[in-house]
Design an enzyme around this catalytic site. Structure first.
Site, mmCIF file in Angstrom:
data_model
loop_
_atom_site.group_PDB
_atom_site.id
_atom_site.type_symbol
_atom_site.label_atom_id
_atom_site.label_comp_id
_atom_site.label_asym_id
_atom_site.label_seq_id
_atom_site.Cartn_x
_atom_site.Cartn_y
_atom_site.Cartn_z
ATOM 1 N N CYS A 168 0.786 -1.237 0.000
ATOM 2 C CA CYS A 168 0.000 0.000 0.000
ATOM 3 C C CYS A 168 0.819 1.289 0.000
ATOM 4 O O CYS A 168 0.640 2.146 -0.866
ATOM 5 C CB CYS A 168 -0.992 -0.001 1.155
ATOM 6 S SG CYS A 168 -0.248 -0.196 2.779
ATOM 7 N N HIS B 80 -0.149 6.669 2.536
ATOM 8 C CA HIS B 80 -0.195 5.768 3.693
ATOM 9 C C HIS B 80 -0.050 6.566 4.978
ATOM 10 O O HIS B 80 -0.735 6.302 5.969
ATOM 11 C CB HIS B 80 0.911 4.709 3.590
ATOM 12 C CG HIS B 80 0.857 3.704 4.692
ATOM 13 N ND1 HIS B 80 -0.048 2.656 4.698
ATOM 14 C CD2 HIS B 80 1.558 3.593 5.852
ATOM 15 C CE1 HIS B 80 0.118 1.942 5.803
ATOM 16 N NE2 HIS B 80 1.086 2.489 6.525
ATOM 17 N N ASP C 270 -5.255 -0.250 -4.719
ATOM 18 C CA ASP C 270 -3.821 0.077 -4.660
ATOM 19 C C ASP C 270 -2.899 -1.084 -5.030
ATOM 20 O O ASP C 270 -1.717 -0.877 -5.313
ATOM 21 C CB ASP C 270 -3.437 0.691 -3.305
ATOM 22 C CG ASP C 270 -3.789 -0.181 -2.112
ATOM 23 O OD1 ASP C 270 -4.423 -1.230 -2.274
ATOM 24 O OD2 ASP C 270 -3.417 0.220 -0.980
#
Length: 435
Positions: free
Chosen positions: A48, A102, A284
């Site tokens: 991610c 993130h 993602d």
């Protein structure tokens, strides 16, 4: 044109629009009917944090850049302009709700018009007391729960509502906006209101039929260990019951996030903003659902690399699908192209605006991805990986779509292997040009 960019964590193309007819995702189905659906979209890093930093800067990963979930654009590429930052410079109000970068403070001031917004509690908020009967060393409890609660219980609902609130504000002010809305689900743990679990009959859920490593798999091939950081409750891993539970949880979370996406899109329509707003829905990275006994991302097999990508552009949307190969880094220049915003000359993606006009048009000959010690190339028919220790994987997905047999030692593929190695070398050289 405004932009509504919706990022969904850990969502692989396990959707009705991609042929997964068992999935209940009516809102994404509706969006797809008004959009172009990319059947062959791939992330550049199957984890991610790195995947998001790569997309939002349109810069490819290397051995020293965008390595894992902890990757930060401000550290790895401190001089790069971000996608929302370009829109902000062009006069748009750029907003981040939920999980976009993130770390939501990553490149914060240069990217967003307001501080990124995140609901309290994060993705592990729980409503079943039994969930936390066993707490693992990671701090995680049980991997599943299905409490009798409303949609509003979990943080993803709050992300949808904050986005709706901002859309209403922009309708009133008339501001042009770049709205980024990032949902946690279906990322583990699989926590969703019981009504979404009830959409699926556990007994009828089909599990992977290739619960074994690929034939001739290199020793370097690994699955993600992330799922082991959760308690499995009453289930034992590698059993049929465990596989059905995990798939059931993933499906329930997909349906939950589909409803929340629908809430946002319905508001966009109600406000009259849909007619001049580009909508992008993107996962993602891919995710293994028990194939090869893997759960999660974190490798360069096809299931970890392929992502859902749905793009709605007013005046261009057709309800069609395209087989054009695209990479996540291509989204940045495409959105800028559609908004007539110039892009920096160092970016590594390409605009697929022409594909939106003509879905039959091919785009890339191959896509590139990297994770830890492996680089990968995906073409129309093959996936290829090279590990740093020299081990290789080659799968003929035309004849072996599940990637059950590594063909790297088969002399019939000598020329294909040569082409793959050359393609990978070209991509690595391009990625290394940015310093």
């Amino acid at each position: 044109m405004n932009v509504l960019f919706i990022a969904i964590d850990d969502l692989r193309p396990e959707l009705n629009i991609y042929g997964a007819k068992h999935i209940k995702s009516p809102n994404l189905d509706k969006l797809a009917s008004e959009s172009l659906v990319f059947n062959r979209a791939y992330c550049n890093v199957p984890v991610c944090g790195a995947s998001r930093a790569s997309l939002l800067t349109s810069i490819l990963p290397t051995k020293t850049r965008f390595i894992d979930y902890r990757a930060k654009a401000q550290e790895d590429v401190p001089n790069a302009k971000t996608l929302p930052g370009l829109f902000k410079e062009a006069g748009y109000t750029s907003i981040s709700n939920g999980k976009i970068f993130h770390y939501n403070k990553d490149v914060q001031e240069a990217s967003w018009s307001e501080n990124p917004w995140m609901p309290q509690g994060g993705h592990r908020v729980s409503y079943d007391p039994k969930t936390n009967d066993v707490i693992m060393k990671s701090g995680n409890g049980r991997v599943y729960e299905a409490p009798e609660v409303d949609d509003s219980a979990y943080p993803d609902y709050k992300i949808a509502q904050k986005t709706i609130k901002d859309l209403r504000r922009f309708k009133e002010s008339g501001e042009s906006f770049f709205m980024a809305c990032g949902f946690f689900r279906p990322h583990m743990p699989f926590y969703a209101p019981k009504k979404y679990w009830d959409l699926y009959d556990r007994d009828s859920i089909e599990i992977a039929d290739n619960r074994h490593l690929p034939e001739n798999a290199p020793k370097s091939l690994r699955g993600s260990g992330e799922f082991k950081s959760y308690s499995f409750g009453d289930y034992k891993p590698n059993t049929e019951e465990f596989h059905k539970m995990m798939r059931h949880g993933y499906y329930a979370c997909v349906s939950y996030v589909d409803q929340l996406v629908g809430d946002v899109l319905n508001e966009l329509e109600t406000l009259g903003l849909a007619k001049n707003t580009i909508v992008v829905v993107w996962g993602d990275h891919g995710w293994h659902l028990g194939e090869h006994e893997f759960w999660g991302k974190h490798n360069t097999l096809h299931n970890a690399l392929q992502v859902p990508l749905v793009v709605k552009v007013p005046g261009k949307s057709t309800g069609k699908h395209t087989e054009a190969l695209v990479e996540s880094v291509d989204i940045y220049p495409t959105l800028c192209d559609l908004a007539n915003i110039p892009v920096p000359n160092y970016i590594m993606g390409k605009s697929f605006k022409a594909t939106l006009d003509n879905p039959e048009k091919s785009f890339r000959a191959y896509t590139y991805a990297r994770f830890k010690k492996a680089d990968a190339i995906v073409t129309d028919d093959f996936t290829y990986s090279l590990f740093e220790n020299g081990e290789e994987m080659l799968y003929n997905r035309k004849h072996d779509p599940a990637e059950n047999k590594n063909m790297v030692a088969d002399v019939k593929y000598k020329e294909v292997l040569k082409e793959m190695r050359n393609a990978l070398k070209r991509k690595q050289e391009k990625a290394n040009k940015y310093k």
